[in-house]
Design a protein around this motif. Structure first.
Motif, PDB file in Angstrom:
ATOM      1  N   ASN A   1      74.299  94.652  32.652  1.00 32.13           N
ATOM      2  CA  ASN A   1      73.864  95.097  31.325  1.00 32.13           C
ATOM      3  C   ASN A   1      74.905  94.802  30.249  1.00 32.13           C
ATOM      4  OD1 ASN A   1      71.158  96.581  31.715  1.00 32.13           O
ATOM      5  ND2 ASN A   1      72.424  97.390  33.356  1.00 32.13           N
TER       6      ASN A   1
ATOM      7  N   THR B   1      74.054  91.337  29.313  1.00 35.61           N
ATOM      8  CA  THR B   1      72.866  91.329  28.466  1.00 35.61           C
ATOM      9  C   THR B   1      73.201  91.708  27.033  1.00 35.61           C
ATOM     10  OG1 THR B   1      71.426  91.894  30.337  1.00 35.61           O
ATOM     11  CG2 THR B   1      70.572  92.325  28.135  1.00 35.61           C
TER      12      THR B   1
ATOM     13  N   VAL C   1      72.793  89.258  23.774  1.00 39.71           N
ATOM     14  CA  VAL C   1      71.857  89.625  22.711  1.00 39.71           C
ATOM     15  C   VAL C   1      72.577  89.903  21.396  1.00 39.71           C
ATOM     16  CG1 VAL C   1      70.191  91.363  21.960  1.00 39.71           C
ATOM     17  CG2 VAL C   1      70.115  90.488  24.303  1.00 39.71           C
TER      18      VAL C   1
ATOM     19  N   GLN D   1      62.667  91.249  19.467  1.00 39.89           N
ATOM     20  CA  GLN D   1      62.649  91.260  20.935  1.00 39.89           C
ATOM     21  C   GLN D   1      64.051  91.477  21.487  1.00 39.89           C
ATOM     22  OE1 GLN D   1      61.890  88.152  24.634  1.00 39.89           O
ATOM     23  NE2 GLN D   1      61.062  87.672  22.637  1.00 39.89           N
TER      24      GLN D   1
ATOM     25  N   LYS E   1      65.518  94.470  23.947  1.00 36.87           N
ATOM     26  CA  LYS E   1      66.243  94.186  25.188  1.00 36.87           C
ATOM     27  C   LYS E   1      67.605  94.885  25.187  1.00 36.87           C
ATOM     28  CE  LYS E   1      64.118  89.757  26.394  1.00 36.87           C
ATOM     29  NZ  LYS E   1      64.325  88.299  26.599  1.00 36.87           N
TER      30      LYS E   1
ATOM     31  N   THR F   1      60.511 101.291  26.207  1.00 34.22           N
ATOM     32  CA  THR F   1      60.971 100.006  25.680  1.00 34.22           C
ATOM     33  C   THR F   1      60.167  98.854  26.267  1.00 34.22           C
ATOM     34  OG1 THR F   1      63.205 100.904  25.444  1.00 34.22           O
ATOM     35  CG2 THR F   1      62.971  98.525  25.342  1.00 34.22           C
TER      36      THR F   1
ATOM     37  N   LEU G   1      58.098  96.193  24.197  1.00 34.40           N
ATOM     38  CA  LEU G   1      58.265  94.759  24.415  1.00 34.40           C
ATOM     39  C   LEU G   1      56.927  94.082  24.697  1.00 34.40           C
ATOM     40  CD1 LEU G   1      61.518  94.645  26.582  1.00 34.40           C
ATOM     41  CD2 LEU G   1      61.147  93.354  24.475  1.00 34.40           C
TER      42      LEU G   1
ATOM     43  N   ILE H   1      58.292  89.570  30.238  1.00 34.75           N
ATOM     44  CA  ILE H   1      57.977  90.990  30.076  1.00 34.75           C
ATOM     45  C   ILE H   1      57.001  91.445  31.157  1.00 34.75           C
ATOM     46  CG2 ILE H   1      57.113  92.760  28.507  1.00 34.75           C
ATOM     47  CD1 ILE H   1      59.773  91.300  27.742  1.00 34.75           C
TER      48      ILE H   1
ATOM     49  N   LEU I   1      59.086  92.128  34.133  1.00 33.88           N
ATOM     50  CA  LEU I   1      59.777  93.404  33.965  1.00 33.88           C
ATOM     51  C   LEU I   1      58.847  94.579  34.265  1.00 33.88           C
ATOM     52  CD1 LEU I   1      61.862  92.971  30.671  1.00 33.88           C
ATOM     53  CD2 LEU I   1      62.754  93.232  32.980  1.00 33.88           C
TER      54      LEU I   1
ATOM     55  N   ASN J   1      67.236  93.795  35.335  1.00 23.71           N
ATOM     56  CA  ASN J   1      66.781  93.138  34.115  1.00 23.71           C
ATOM     57  C   ASN J   1      67.518  91.834  33.835  1.00 23.71           C
ATOM     58  OD1 ASN J   1      65.012  95.240  33.761  1.00 23.71           O
ATOM     59  ND2 ASN J   1      66.327  96.370  32.358  1.00 23.71           N
TER      60      ASN J   1
ATOM     61  N   TYR K   1      65.921  88.144  33.344  1.00 28.32           N
ATOM     62  CA  TYR K   1      66.167  87.316  32.157  1.00 28.32           C
ATOM     63  C   TYR K   1      66.755  85.961  32.549  1.00 28.32           C
ATOM     64  CZ  TYR K   1      65.820  91.799  29.653  1.00 28.32           C
ATOM     65  OH  TYR K   1      65.400  93.013  29.167  1.00 28.32           O
TER      66      TYR K   1
END
Length: 335
Positions: free
Chosen positions: A38, A41, A45, A55, A59, A123, A127, A260, A263, A305, A309
């Protein structure tokens, strides 16, 4: 997240020293996996202009909720289990409930895990809506989906999720927070011997909320994929007729919708055992072994996640590789 009944006899397969050590090793590994995945991530992002979109904000919110699980929830379980291994007895604070004067970590960790779980599913729902609009109404995407609106929705999802997480201890005096010897986590549990209908209704509020959102997410995904299929057929006919259209969703939007959808499947698979356990608990089943696997399957979802991704999004994977191979991630993705 919650447990309706306090187990009287834990039969989870960790009674031997070797199994206990393996369990602690698994928990420690999970902490590092959650923190690393994370953190990557968030770095991708928030550190790359290409991903600073509505988006991308969603995320980042999902990664933050997962990161909180790795920072607060799992380490407490590691601490409790290490205390048992070293001292040979359960820590004193694990025997207290939320009605006692003495503060113990479960008062904070229990709602934290529940709240982060609600933030995650909310979330994913947002998404899915965002991707559905991009696929079904591509010309209206930029007008409907803005950074400001997305930010407001993220704030509301966090506030609403944590308000829901503390509902059991606010609206029912029969529900306490305790460290569960079966699940190895801080769970909601009954403080008395009976099972009042009010407590029954409050405990079932959690799976009802999650499955309502999951059901809506699945329906919206079906609509999105149906639209993608129609666009694919239409594009094929237009190519054969040597025509072009400007209303079709982009390849990036279609790929993001599929991500998505993946996910959604991952979260549904990880949450379903918890829902089954809660319903079984409400009707009187303790299911000690099952509770351990159910709660920790949900916890492992917090590190999946970034894998999804990376597998689905080539630009995300490329930027993550840059961050990991370049000191301080100074190389900026130009795409």
């Amino acid at each position: 997240m919650l447990s309706a009944l306090e187990p009287t006899n834990c039969t989870v397969c960790c009674c031997t020293l070797a199994n206990k050590i393996l369990m602690v090793v698994f928990m420690v590994f999970l902490i590092f996996a959650i923190l690393f995945g994370n953190a990557v991530t968030l770095a991708v992002v928030l550190g790359t202009k290409h991903f600073q979109t509505p988006q991308g904000y969603l995320k980042a919110s999902l990664a933050t909720a997962d990161l909180a699980v790795g920072i607060f929830v799992v380490p407490l379980s590691v601490y409790a289990e290490l205390s048992i291994l070293i001292n040979g007895s359960t820590p004193e604070w694990t025997m207290l409930n939320s009605r006692d004067v003495t503060f113990h970590p479960c008062i904070f960790i229990g709602p934290m895990f529940a709240g982060c779980t609600f933030v995650s599913i909310t979330t994913i729902f947002l998404l899915t809506i965002e991707r559905s609009i991009a696929v079904v109404k591509p010309l209206h995407k930029e007008a409907v989906i803005t950074k400001r609106r997305t930010t407001v929705l993220i704030v509301l999802s966090w506030v609403g999720s944590f308000l829901l997480a503390v509902t059991p201890i606010l609206f029912s005096q029969d529900i306490n927070l305790e460290y569960n010897s079966c699940s190895r986590m801080c769970n909601y549990a009954l403080g008395g011997n009976g099972f009042p209908s009010q407590a029954w209704n409050v405990l079932l509020l959690f799976p009802a909320f999650d499955f309502t959102l999951l059901g809506g997410t699945v329906v919206i995904n079906i609509i999105s994929f149906s639209s993608i299929r129609q666009h694919s057929k239409r594009r094929k006919h237009l190519v054969e007729a040597d025509c072009q259209t400007t209303t079709k969703p982009t390849f990036s939007d279609i790929n993001a919708a599929k991500t998505i959808g993946t996910l959604t499947l991952a979260f549904t698979a990880s949450f379903t055992p918890i829902a089954v356990f809660v319903v079984g608990n409400v009707i009187g089943n303790e299911w000690c072994n099952f509770s351990f696997f159910a709660f920790w399957i949900l916890a492992t979802n917090s590190c999946w996640n970034v894998i999804i991704y990376s597998a689905r999004d080539q630009k995300f994977r490329h930027r993550a590789q840059q961050l990991l191979s370049t000191p301080l991630g100074r190389t900026e993705d130009s795409t």
